[in-house]
Design a protein around this motif. Structure first.
Motif, PDB file in Angstrom:
ATOM      1  N   ALA A 127       0.821  -1.209   0.000  1.00  0.00           N
ATOM      2  CA  ALA A 127       0.000   0.000   0.000  1.00  0.00           C
ATOM      3  C   ALA A 127       0.854   1.258   0.000  1.00  0.00           C
ATOM      4  O   ALA A 127       0.401   2.322  -0.442  1.00  0.00           O
ATOM      5  N   LEU A 128       2.111   1.163   0.468  1.00  0.00           N
ATOM      6  CA  LEU A 128       3.000   2.329   0.452  1.00  0.00           C
ATOM      7  C   LEU A 128       3.210   2.866  -0.954  1.00  0.00           C
ATOM      8  O   LEU A 128       3.480   4.060  -1.140  1.00  0.00           O
ATOM      9  N   LEU A 129       3.096   1.998  -1.962  1.00  0.00           N
ATOM     10  CA  LEU A 129       3.259   2.433  -3.346  1.00  0.00           C
ATOM     11  C   LEU A 129       2.159   3.403  -3.769  1.00  0.00           C
ATOM     12  O   LEU A 129       2.241   4.010  -4.843  1.00  0.00           O
ATOM     13  N   ASN A 130       1.140   3.542  -2.937  1.00  0.00           N
ATOM     14  CA  ASN A 130       0.050   4.468  -3.235  1.00  0.00           C
ATOM     15  C   ASN A 130       0.280   5.849  -2.615  1.00  0.00           C
ATOM     16  O   ASN A 130      -0.661   6.651  -2.530  1.00  0.00           O
ATOM     17  N   LEU A 131       1.510   6.135  -2.203  1.00  0.00           N
ATOM     18  CA  LEU A 131       1.798   7.470  -1.686  1.00  0.00           C
ATOM     19  C   LEU A 131       1.322   8.526  -2.687  1.00  0.00           C
ATOM     20  O   LEU A 131       1.688   8.501  -3.856  1.00  0.00           O
ATOM     21  N   GLY A 132       0.478   9.428  -2.232  1.00  0.00           N
ATOM     22  CA  GLY A 132      -0.040  10.491  -3.092  1.00  0.00           C
ATOM     23  C   GLY A 132      -1.238  10.102  -3.924  1.00  0.00           C
ATOM     24  O   GLY A 132      -1.901  10.971  -4.512  1.00  0.00           O
ATOM     25  N   HIS A 133      -1.548   8.809  -3.990  1.00  0.00           N
ATOM     26  CA  HIS A 133      -2.581   8.352  -4.912  1.00  0.00           C
ATOM     27  C   HIS A 133      -4.000   8.549  -4.393  1.00  0.00           C
ATOM     28  O   HIS A 133      -4.927   8.692  -5.191  1.00  0.00           O
ATOM     29  N   THR A 134      -4.194   8.542  -3.088  1.00  0.00           N
ATOM     30  CA  THR A 134      -5.553   8.747  -2.576  1.00  0.00           C
ATOM     31  C   THR A 134      -6.044  10.145  -2.946  1.00  0.00           C
ATOM     32  O   THR A 134      -7.141  10.316  -3.492  1.00  0.00           O
ATOM     33  N   PHE A 135      -5.220  11.150  -2.685  1.00  0.00           N
ATOM     34  CA  PHE A 135      -5.552  12.508  -3.129  1.00  0.00           C
ATOM     35  C   PHE A 135      -5.556  12.595  -4.654  1.00  0.00           C
ATOM     36  O   PHE A 135      -6.463  13.169  -5.266  1.00  0.00           O
ATOM     37  N   GLY A 136      -4.536  12.032  -5.283  1.00  0.00           N
ATOM     38  CA  GLY A 136      -4.394  12.140  -6.733  1.00  0.00           C
ATOM     39  C   GLY A 136      -5.541  11.522  -7.502  1.00  0.00           C
ATOM     40  O   GLY A 136      -6.046  12.113  -8.471  1.00  0.00           O
ATOM     41  N   HIS A 137      -5.964  10.330  -7.088  1.00  0.00           N
ATOM     42  CA  HIS A 137      -7.090   9.679  -7.771  1.00  0.00           C
ATOM     43  C   HIS A 137      -8.369  10.486  -7.627  1.00  0.00           C
ATOM     44  O   HIS A 137      -9.187  10.559  -8.549  1.00  0.00           O
ATOM     45  N   ALA A 138      -8.569  11.095  -6.451  1.00  0.00           N
ATOM     46  CA  ALA A 138      -9.757  11.927  -6.244  1.00  0.00           C
ATOM     47  C   ALA A 138      -9.738  13.126  -7.187  1.00  0.00           C
ATOM     48  O   ALA A 138     -10.773  13.511  -7.762  1.00  0.00           O
ATOM     49  N   LEU A 139      -8.566  13.708  -7.384  1.00  0.00           N
ATOM     50  CA  LEU A 139      -8.445  14.852  -8.298  1.00  0.00           C
ATOM     51  C   LEU A 139      -8.689  14.416  -9.746  1.00  0.00           C
ATOM     52  O   LEU A 139      -9.358  15.131 -10.507  1.00  0.00           O
ATOM     53  N   GLU A 140      -8.158  13.259 -10.127  1.00  0.00           N
ATOM     54  CA  GLU A 140      -8.381  12.759 -11.488  1.00  0.00           C
ATOM     55  C   GLU A 140      -9.868  12.517 -11.741  1.00  0.00           C
ATOM     56  O   GLU A 140     -10.399  12.887 -12.797  1.00  0.00           O
TER      57      GLU A 140
ATOM     58  N   GLU B 273     -16.498  18.790  -0.574  1.00  0.00           N
ATOM     59  CA  GLU B 273     -17.484  17.709  -0.494  1.00  0.00           C
ATOM     60  C   GLU B 273     -17.280  16.691  -1.612  1.00  0.00           C
ATOM     61  O   GLU B 273     -17.316  15.473  -1.381  1.00  0.00           O
ATOM     62  N   ALA B 274     -17.051  17.200  -2.839  1.00  0.00           N
ATOM     63  CA  ALA B 274     -16.867  16.292  -3.973  1.00  0.00           C
ATOM     64  C   ALA B 274     -15.594  15.462  -3.814  1.00  0.00           C
ATOM     65  O   ALA B 274     -15.586  14.253  -4.065  1.00  0.00           O
ATOM     66  N   LEU B 275     -14.507  16.105  -3.387  1.00  0.00           N
ATOM     67  CA  LEU B 275     -13.251  15.368  -3.212  1.00  0.00           C
ATOM     68  C   LEU B 275     -13.371  14.336  -2.095  1.00  0.00           C
ATOM     69  O   LEU B 275     -12.889  13.201  -2.232  1.00  0.00           O
ATOM     70  N   MET B 276     -14.028  14.681  -1.006  1.00  0.00           N
ATOM     71  CA  MET B 276     -14.207  13.718   0.085  1.00  0.00           C
ATOM     72  C   MET B 276     -15.051  12.539  -0.369  1.00  0.00           C
ATOM     73  O   MET B 276     -14.819  11.393   0.037  1.00  0.00           O
ATOM     74  N   GLY B 277     -16.019  12.796  -1.243  1.00  0.00           N
ATOM     75  CA  GLY B 277     -16.836  11.714  -1.780  1.00  0.00           C
ATOM     76  C   GLY B 277     -16.012  10.751  -2.610  1.00  0.00           C
ATOM     77  O   GLY B 277     -16.194   9.524  -2.534  1.00  0.00           O
ATOM     78  N   LYS B 278     -15.083  11.300  -3.423  1.00  0.00           N
ATOM     79  CA  LYS B 278     -14.209  10.449  -4.229  1.00  0.00           C
ATOM     80  C   LYS B 278     -13.247   9.658  -3.339  1.00  0.00           C
ATOM     81  O   LYS B 278     -12.977   8.482  -3.586  1.00  0.00           O
ATOM     82  N   ILE B 279     -12.723  10.306  -2.301  1.00  0.00           N
ATOM     83  CA  ILE B 279     -11.809   9.629  -1.386  1.00  0.00           C
ATOM     84  C   ILE B 279     -12.513   8.470  -0.685  1.00  0.00           C
ATOM     85  O   ILE B 279     -11.925   7.402  -0.470  1.00  0.00           O
ATOM     86  N   ALA B 280     -13.774   8.654  -0.351  1.00  0.00           N
ATOM     87  CA  ALA B 280     -14.526   7.591   0.325  1.00  0.00           C
ATOM     88  C   ALA B 280     -14.727   6.374  -0.567  1.00  0.00           C
ATOM     89  O   ALA B 280     -14.974   5.262  -0.077  1.00  0.00           O
ATOM     90  N   GLN B 281     -14.614   6.546  -1.902  1.00  0.00           N
ATOM     91  CA  GLN B 281     -14.757   5.426  -2.838  1.00  0.00           C
ATOM     92  C   GLN B 281     -13.427   4.725  -3.099  1.00  0.00           C
ATOM     93  O   GLN B 281     -13.380   3.718  -3.793  1.00  0.00           O
TER      94      GLN B 281
END
Length: 374
Positions: free
Chosen positions: A246-259, A324-332
């Motif tokens: 899971a460490l390989l996902n550094l930055g990806h939780t935020f990044g995927h939400a932005l994408e 709100e939108a970014l938090m919704g994406k992060i929750a997915q």
């Protein structure tokens, strides 16, 4: 340079072990390497319209010289190709070609093609042979290694897929000369990631050698090989991302939400840029939590900026993001477990760790400030 011996990185996974070959000019010998590992196999080469014009003739010639029969399947370029629609069409084409389980799907392209082709290879006839020939820096140092495949959903990135390890990865560093500067920089973000996870010496080496890596030559091939070795260690320990991987996902939780927030529009944001912003956010969030020295967060962002990468949400064209939108994406996100938010946080350069119970209220407050920041 074109005649130097390739660097070989071994992924040791028992019966699923495979080699990553790294170096310039490797597509010319790809047929020989594939035939040695998959003798007599027929192949489908999955690629996109952009890559086909640049590198498909050379790969077809190499396969032909090795006596391998290959049929190209050319798909549209872009992140939106990682879709159910394109997956169904690709699976149907593979079945139409009457390929057998022992035949090969060869992915010639960047992360989009590799993820989609690998997913198809993993599900057609319950698993075909698979070869990665990554043509972007991002794919060479990250997505082509480790067996993750998949497509995007409207609800988030990479939410549908399977683990399906390749039989071989051929990373021809010469093809990176054809990348646009923006795309090369986006791939460099994933390279920086390995230093920020747990290799502070590698991060310092990147700070010193970034201009040479961008220019090409020995430093570029060495940097790609180092990233593959770093990922090999993690994949061998945790193939299916149940722990350390899971460490390989550094930055990806935020990044995927932005994408997801820009509907995967590459004019606004490409994956590596999302990861760059995400890594900068992860370091600033860690600093805000009192975990990471602020100067380390600033150092990480400064190196990304020197490479021409964004580090702020407000740098995304036509931003318009809401908390709100970014938090919704992060929750997915795939890394959410039983409703708890999981983030890769850090105690400094090269000191990342998995935090599986992050307070959503603290994330929300941080994002509100970041959205407003300029």
């Amino acid at each position: 340079m074109e005649h130097e011996s390739p660097r070989t990185v071994r992924i040791a996974l028992g019966s699923r072990s495979y080699d990553i070959l790294v170096g310039p000019g490797l597509i010319a010998g790809a047929g020989r390497e594939i035939a040695r590992r998959l003798p007599g196999a027929r192949a489908a080469i999955v690629t996109d319209e952009t890559v086909a014009g640049l590198h498909l003739p050379a790969l077809l010639a190499s396969l032909g010289a090795a006596g391998l029969e290959a049929t190209p399947i050319v798909l549209p370029a872009g992140e939106r190709t990682k879709s159910f629609e394109q997956l169904v069409a690709l699976v149907d084409r593979l079945l139409e070609l009457r390929l057998e389980r022992g035949d090969a799907v060869i992915a010639l392209g960047g992360g989009v093609i590799g993820d989609l082709a690998g997913f198809a290879a993993g599900i057609v006839k319950r698993g075909m042979r698979f070869v990665q020939v990554p043509t972007t820096l991002l794919a060479q140092v990250d997505s082509s290694v480790g067996g993750k495949t998949g497509i995007n959903s409207p609800r988030g990135k990479n939410l549908v897929g399977v683990f399906h390890q390749p039989d071989l990865v051929i990373a021809d560093t010469s093809v990176l000369d054809t990348l646009a500067p923006r795309e090369f920089a986006a791939g460099y973000a994933e390279m920086v990631k390995y230093g920020l996870i747990d290799r502070p010496d590698f991060f310092a080496w990147l700070e010193e050698n970034r201009p040479a890596i961008f220019a090409g030559g020995a430093q570029r091939a060495e940097a790609v090989a180092q990233c593959c070795r770093a990922k090999a260690v993690v994949v061998e320990e945790d193939e299916r991302e149940d722990g350390r991987r899971a460490l390989l996902n550094l930055g990806h939780t935020f990044g995927h939400a932005l994408e997801a927030g820009v509907a995967y529009d590459p004019a606004r944001l490409v994956h590596g840029e999302g990861v760059a912003i995400g890594m900068a956010l992860a370091h600033r969030f860690s600093a805000r939590l009192g975990l990471c020295p602020p100067e380390d967060a600033a150092r990480a962002a400064a190196h990304l900026e020197a490479a021409g990468l964004p580090t702020r949400i407000g740098q995304i064209p036509g931003a318009g993001f809401t908390c709100e939108a970014l938090m919704g994406k992060i929750a997915q996100d795939k890394k959410v477990k039983r409703g708890r938010l999981t983030f890769i946080l850090t105690r400094g350069i090269g000191q990342s760790f998995v935090s599986d119970d992050v307070d959503p209220a603290k994330v929300e407050a941080f994002l509100k400030d970041e959205i407003d920041a300029r």
